[in-house]
Design a protein around this motif. Structure first.
Motif, PDB file in Angstrom:
ATOM      1  N   THR A  68       0.829  -1.204   0.000  1.00  0.00           N
ATOM      2  CA  THR A  68       0.000   0.000   0.000  1.00  0.00           C
ATOM      3  C   THR A  68       0.864   1.255   0.000  1.00  0.00           C
ATOM      4  O   THR A  68       0.604   2.210  -0.747  1.00  0.00           O
ATOM      5  CB  THR A  68      -0.921   0.020   1.247  1.00  0.00           C
ATOM      6  OG1 THR A  68      -1.801  -1.103   1.206  1.00  0.00           O
ATOM      7  CG2 THR A  68      -1.739   1.302   1.310  1.00  0.00           C
ATOM      8  N   GLU A  70       4.022   1.636  -0.998  1.00  0.00           N
ATOM      9  CA  GLU A  70       4.742   1.822  -2.255  1.00  0.00           C
ATOM     10  C   GLU A  70       3.820   2.293  -3.365  1.00  0.00           C
ATOM     11  O   GLU A  70       4.200   3.126  -4.200  1.00  0.00           O
ATOM     12  CB  GLU A  70       5.438   0.511  -2.653  1.00  0.00           C
ATOM     13  CG  GLU A  70       6.612   0.157  -1.765  1.00  0.00           C
ATOM     14  CD  GLU A  70       7.581   1.333  -1.612  1.00  0.00           C
ATOM     15  OE1 GLU A  70       7.998   1.914  -2.641  1.00  0.00           O
ATOM     16  OE2 GLU A  70       7.899   1.700  -0.468  1.00  0.00           O
ATOM     17  N   ASP A  71       2.599   1.784  -3.386  1.00  0.00           N
ATOM     18  CA  ASP A  71       1.624   2.218  -4.381  1.00  0.00           C
ATOM     19  C   ASP A  71       1.261   3.688  -4.160  1.00  0.00           C
ATOM     20  O   ASP A  71       1.158   4.472  -5.112  1.00  0.00           O
ATOM     21  CB  ASP A  71       0.367   1.348  -4.294  1.00  0.00           C
ATOM     22  CG  ASP A  71      -0.554   1.547  -5.477  1.00  0.00           C
ATOM     23  OD1 ASP A  71      -0.070   1.534  -6.618  1.00  0.00           O
ATOM     24  OD2 ASP A  71      -1.770   1.738  -5.254  1.00  0.00           O
ATOM     25  N   PHE A  72       1.116   4.075  -2.908  1.00  0.00           N
ATOM     26  CA  PHE A  72       0.809   5.459  -2.562  1.00  0.00           C
ATOM     27  C   PHE A  72       1.963   6.372  -2.974  1.00  0.00           C
ATOM     28  O   PHE A  72       1.750   7.443  -3.550  1.00  0.00           O
ATOM     29  CB  PHE A  72       0.552   5.568  -1.057  1.00  0.00           C
ATOM     30  CG  PHE A  72       0.284   6.969  -0.578  1.00  0.00           C
ATOM     31  CD1 PHE A  72      -0.848   7.661  -0.993  1.00  0.00           C
ATOM     32  CD2 PHE A  72       1.165   7.603   0.294  1.00  0.00           C
ATOM     33  CE1 PHE A  72      -1.102   8.954  -0.555  1.00  0.00           C
ATOM     34  CE2 PHE A  72       0.925   8.890   0.745  1.00  0.00           C
ATOM     35  CZ  PHE A  72      -0.210   9.567   0.316  1.00  0.00           C
ATOM     36  N   ARG A  73       3.186   5.950  -2.697  1.00  0.00           N
ATOM     37  CA  ARG A  73       4.367   6.742  -3.064  1.00  0.00           C
ATOM     38  C   ARG A  73       4.395   7.008  -4.571  1.00  0.00           C
ATOM     39  O   ARG A  73       4.661   8.128  -5.017  1.00  0.00           O
ATOM     40  CB  ARG A  73       5.644   6.029  -2.631  1.00  0.00           C
ATOM     41  CG  ARG A  73       6.917   6.838  -2.867  1.00  0.00           C
ATOM     42  CD  ARG A  73       8.157   5.983  -2.703  1.00  0.00           C
ATOM     43  NE  ARG A  73       8.335   5.533  -1.337  1.00  0.00           N
ATOM     44  CZ  ARG A  73       8.996   6.206  -0.386  1.00  0.00           C
ATOM     45  NH1 ARG A  73       9.528   7.376  -0.688  1.00  0.00           N
ATOM     46  NH2 ARG A  73       9.122   5.708   0.813  1.00  0.00           N
ATOM     47  N   ARG A  74       4.117   5.992  -5.370  1.00  0.00           N
ATOM     48  CA  ARG A  74       4.154   6.139  -6.831  1.00  0.00           C
ATOM     49  C   ARG A  74       3.073   7.099  -7.323  1.00  0.00           C
ATOM     50  O   ARG A  74       3.291   7.906  -8.222  1.00  0.00           O
ATOM     51  CB  ARG A  74       3.973   4.780  -7.512  1.00  0.00           C
ATOM     52  CG  ARG A  74       5.171   3.860  -7.440  1.00  0.00           C
ATOM     53  CD  ARG A  74       5.020   2.703  -8.420  1.00  0.00           C
ATOM     54  NE  ARG A  74       3.824   1.900  -8.120  1.00  0.00           N
ATOM     55  CZ  ARG A  74       3.817   0.866  -7.291  1.00  0.00           C
ATOM     56  NH1 ARG A  74       4.943   0.499  -6.685  1.00  0.00           N
ATOM     57  NH2 ARG A  74       2.716   0.184  -7.074  1.00  0.00           N
ATOM     58  N   ASN A  75       1.893   7.019  -6.710  1.00  0.00           N
ATOM     59  CA  ASN A  75       0.740   7.734  -7.249  1.00  0.00           C
ATOM     60  C   ASN A  75       0.623   9.187  -6.800  1.00  0.00           C
ATOM     61  O   ASN A  75      -0.212   9.925  -7.337  1.00  0.00           O
ATOM     62  CB  ASN A  75      -0.547   6.989  -6.903  1.00  0.00           C
ATOM     63  CG  ASN A  75      -0.754   5.767  -7.783  1.00  0.00           C
ATOM     64  OD1 ASN A  75      -1.057   5.884  -8.962  1.00  0.00           O
ATOM     65  ND2 ASN A  75      -0.563   4.591  -7.223  1.00  0.00           N
ATOM     66  N   ILE A  76       1.440   9.613  -5.829  1.00  0.00           N
ATOM     67  CA  ILE A  76       1.360  11.025  -5.423  1.00  0.00           C
ATOM     68  C   ILE A  76       2.448  11.867  -6.092  1.00  0.00           C
ATOM     69  O   ILE A  76       2.555  13.065  -5.821  1.00  0.00           O
ATOM     70  CB  ILE A  76       1.459  11.191  -3.889  1.00  0.00           C
ATOM     71  CG1 ILE A  76       2.813  10.696  -3.357  1.00  0.00           C
ATOM     72  CG2 ILE A  76       0.304  10.512  -3.200  1.00  0.00           C
ATOM     73  CD1 ILE A  76       3.019  11.031  -1.885  1.00  0.00           C
ATOM     74  N   VAL A  77       3.233  11.264  -6.973  1.00  0.00           N
ATOM     75  CA  VAL A  77       4.252  12.026  -7.692  1.00  0.00           C
ATOM     76  C   VAL A  77       3.579  13.162  -8.473  1.00  0.00           C
ATOM     77  O   VAL A  77       2.632  12.940  -9.230  1.00  0.00           O
ATOM     78  CB  VAL A  77       5.037  11.125  -8.664  1.00  0.00           C
ATOM     79  CG1 VAL A  77       5.975  11.962  -9.537  1.00  0.00           C
ATOM     80  CG2 VAL A  77       5.832  10.083  -7.891  1.00  0.00           C
ATOM     81  N   LEU A  79       1.761  15.587  -7.225  1.00  0.00           N
ATOM     82  CA  LEU A  79       0.564  16.128  -6.587  1.00  0.00           C
ATOM     83  C   LEU A  79       0.937  17.035  -5.412  1.00  0.00           C
ATOM     84  O   LEU A  79       1.801  16.703  -4.608  1.00  0.00           O
ATOM     85  CB  LEU A  79      -0.326  14.988  -6.076  1.00  0.00           C
ATOM     86  CG  LEU A  79      -0.842  13.988  -7.127  1.00  0.00           C
ATOM     87  CD1 LEU A  79      -1.680  12.906  -6.451  1.00  0.00           C
ATOM     88  CD2 LEU A  79      -1.681  14.714  -8.182  1.00  0.00           C
TER      89      LEU A  79
END
Length: 287
Positions: A68, A70-77, A79
């Motif tokens: 979760t 790592e997925d969050f880290r990738r998707n807030i680039v 923002l």
């Protein structure tokens, strides 16, 4: 109904919201000495982070949280001008938690009033069937005895404080597994508005805070709970709104504006209905 931690921690009961406010004014000397957490249900809800509640397979939960994050880290680039590569794991957990991310953190605040707001707001939003067994909402108060430099829990806090007053040096006994995440990095406006802090049990994040303090620290005197009459919900929320403690200020963004608009109108409607209902019923009987 039996309280969740009955016979373990001290409970103080307030049948009126105003009595709770008066108690805080008279007894809380510094708002940095304690952290608070509000919950609607003091009978069922434990002091455990959401992902671990009712979860038996902790290995699965830890693996799930790792993915979760790592997925969050990738998707807030890109923002909100946040560069996730410059944030520590704990920073990311704090950042995400304020937007509902599943984390190993437990939410607290330095304000007992904000904690009370969340307790009453949660209660107000429950279905009527779920409210029936709830007589009181609860605000937990945990003494802030975390080392300022490391944010680790100080086991011999009382001894350290006593010797500090006398000008002696005492080596702190630090619990490496119990952390307070509140280091002033308010890169999330919500955290600043809510005066937010988080506790984290690093070795076994699925443990109940009360059970941990009882077994590992052997001291439950540092935590207590305030029970406030749930029937006071509308009065308490209206009072807190007058203090400017409301969704619009605690969530200073579009989401907060929407939450406040929906919530405030419902409270006003309930208050009006309480006044109008007896009159309507009386008129129906007379007809």
């Amino acid at each position: 109904m039996k309280k969740k931690y009955e016979n373990k921690i001290e409970y103080k009961i307030f049948n009126k919201w105003q009595k709770f406010v008066e108690y805080l004014v008279q007894n809380i000397s510094s708002d940095l000495n304690y952290i608070y957490r509000g919950q609607a249900d003091p009978y069922k809800w434990s002091l455990i982070p959401p992902p671990f509640r009712d979860e038996k397979n902790h290995v699965f939960s830890i693996h799930f949280l790792s993915l979760t994050l790592e997925d969050f880290r990738r998707n807030i680039v890109g923002l909100n001008s946040i560069n996730p590569d410059k944030l520590s794991e704990d920073d990311l957990w704090m950042y995400g938690r304020h937007y509902g991310l599943n984390t190993p953190l437990l939410d607290w605040t330095y304000s007992p009033y904000i904690a009370a707001f969340f307790a009453f707001a949660q209660y107000f939003d429950l279905h009527e069937a779920d409210k029936k067994h709830i007589k009181y909402v609860v605000v937990y108060q945990l003494r802030n005895q975390f080392d300022k430099a490391t944010h680790k829990f100080v086991k011999n806090y009382d001894t350290v404080m006593e010797h500090d007053m006398r000008g002696h040096d005492v080596k702190e006994q630090i619990d490496e597994n119990f952390e307070l995440l509140s280091n002033g990095k308010y890169f999330v406006a919500r955290q600043k508005a809510q005066r937010g802090a988080f506790t984290k049990l690093t070795a076994e994040p699925w443990k109940d805070i009360i059970d941990y303090l009882e077994k590992e620290i052997k001291n439950l005197n540092i935590i207590k709970a305030y029970l406030i009459n749930a029937a006071e919900a509308e009065h308490a929320l209206a009072s807190l709104m007058q203090m400017n403690i409301q969704y619009a200020t605690l969530f200073p963004d579009i989401d907060g504006a929407v939450k406040h608009a929906n919530f405030a109108q419902r409270i006003d409607f309930h208050a009006m209905w309480k006044l109008a209902k007896p009159i309507i019923e009386r008129e129906e009987v007379e007809e």
